[in-house]
Design a protein around this motif. Structure first.
Motif: not given
Length: 358
Positions: A190-202
């Motif tokens: 699984f991969l994911g993130g919050l805020s900029q972490g979300c952007a980087a994971s996408l």
């Protein structure tokens, strides 16, 4: 050269747009007086004034790329109940650290005890958005908290290129290592993130060249280079329409020029992203397997850091690329994760378990 004293940097192999300028030609070749053969390039150290750096975005980009800090070791949370069967790589937001996600991870692992969680740490670099303060961030960027940012999300997007290059490469290496630890089954990742972490994971997901991951989750985030993806999608549809309307021309060749062109809209989007990030290697010509990864996006309606419109646009863009995307709004919530989000994301991740029982 009459350059004022400032920070010491060593510059070699400058981009053509810079090295062609006489005032920036810092590396040179000399010929031997005896045999007239060209010697290898010599690198000299100069002191560059801030005025020179600020006057050349290309030079600033080049230097920041070459002098980027390494990625610190991640924080690893082993499964509460071995054996380890699934892994989540979860990225924190800009200016934060892995520990900021511990309140999210604790209830998640209580409900999913065989889950191992890896919390990478972003390197520190100068953030334009905070007057070039040195903070943890996955890439540099600009404000996303105003209506203007929704109309023009690509403002100063060039600032994020180096960071996204490095972060994407780092995450892909990490994913490959962890997939090997779960028997080579990418669906257990699984991969994911919050805020900029979300952007980087996408971004890492769309550029992933392996088999589909199990799930991808994003909270309070956005899709970098979203306009680039949308233009590529529109241009592909236009080209496809023109091709279907063209009549057969027996003297028009055998179509060899089209061999390397994207055959699917998803491949066209990836090609556009790779070109924008100046990535090396070949782009896919057919739909990448990574697009078969289900995505869960969550956003608070009162988010004042990354407007919810950015999240909606990310979800819409992914859906148009045939990515199975679940869009979830949380009324009254701001720029953070909340119990409601954690409950929904836990259910989303655990829905993968029945397909991979040992």
């Amino acid at each position: 050269m009459g350059i004022a004293s400032s920070s010491v940097v060593c510059i070699q192999n400058l981009p053509a747009s810079i090295s062609s300028s006489r005032s920036y030609r810092l590396c040179r070749q000399t010929k031997s007086p005896t045999n007239q053969q060209t010697k290898p390039q010599r690198t000299k150290t100069y002191r560059l004034s801030p005025s020179i750096l600020h006057s050349s975005p290309s030079l600033t980009q080049f230097m920041s790329h070459k002098m980027s800090p390494p990625f610190p070791d991640p924080l690893i949370l082993p499964p509460l109940n071995p054996p380890h069967s699934f892994t989540l790589v979860l990225l924190h937001g800009r200016g934060n650290s892995p520990s900021s996600l511990l309140p999210f991870c604790s209830p998640l692992q209580q409900s999913f005890p065989s889950l191992k969680i890896i919390l990478p740490t972003a390197p520190k670099s100068r953030a334009t958005i905070y007057a070039r303060s040195l903070i943890t961030q996955w890439f540099d960027g600009w404000h996303l908290d105003s209506p203007a940012s929704v109309l023009n999300p690509g403002q100063d997007e060039w600032r994020s290129i180096d960071g996204l290059q490095q972060t994407t490469s780092y995450l892909h290496d990490l994913l490959r290592q962890e997939i090997a630890l779960v028997g080579g089954d990418s669906r257990r990742m699984f991969l994911g993130g919050l805020s900029q972490g979300c952007a980087a994971s996408l971004m890492a997901l769309l550029l992933w060249e392996g088999e589909p991951l199990g799930r991808c989750v994003g909270m309070c985030g956005w899709l970098p280079f979203v306009r680039t993806v949308q233009r590529a999608t529109k241009d592909f549809a236009s080209r496809k329409g023109d091709t279907e309307e063209d009549e057969f021309d027996p003297f028009g060749g055998n179509g060899e020029d089209d061999e390397d062109k994207p055959q699917d809209v998803e491949a066209a989007a990836v090609q556009a992203l790779r070109e924008s990030l100046e990535l090396e290697g070949n782009s896919p010509i057919t739909r990448p397997n990574s697009f078969d990864t289900p995505v869960f996006l969550a956003h608070g309606t009162e988010d004042d850091k990354v407007l919810i419109a950015h999240g909606k646009e990310a979800a819409s863009t992914l859906s148009k690329l045939s990515v199975n995307t679940s869009w979830n709004e949380y009324p009254g919530l701001g720029h953070w994760f909340y119990p409601e989000m954690i409950t929904d994301i836990t259910a989303f991740l655990k829905s993968q378990i029945p397909q991979h029982r040992r």
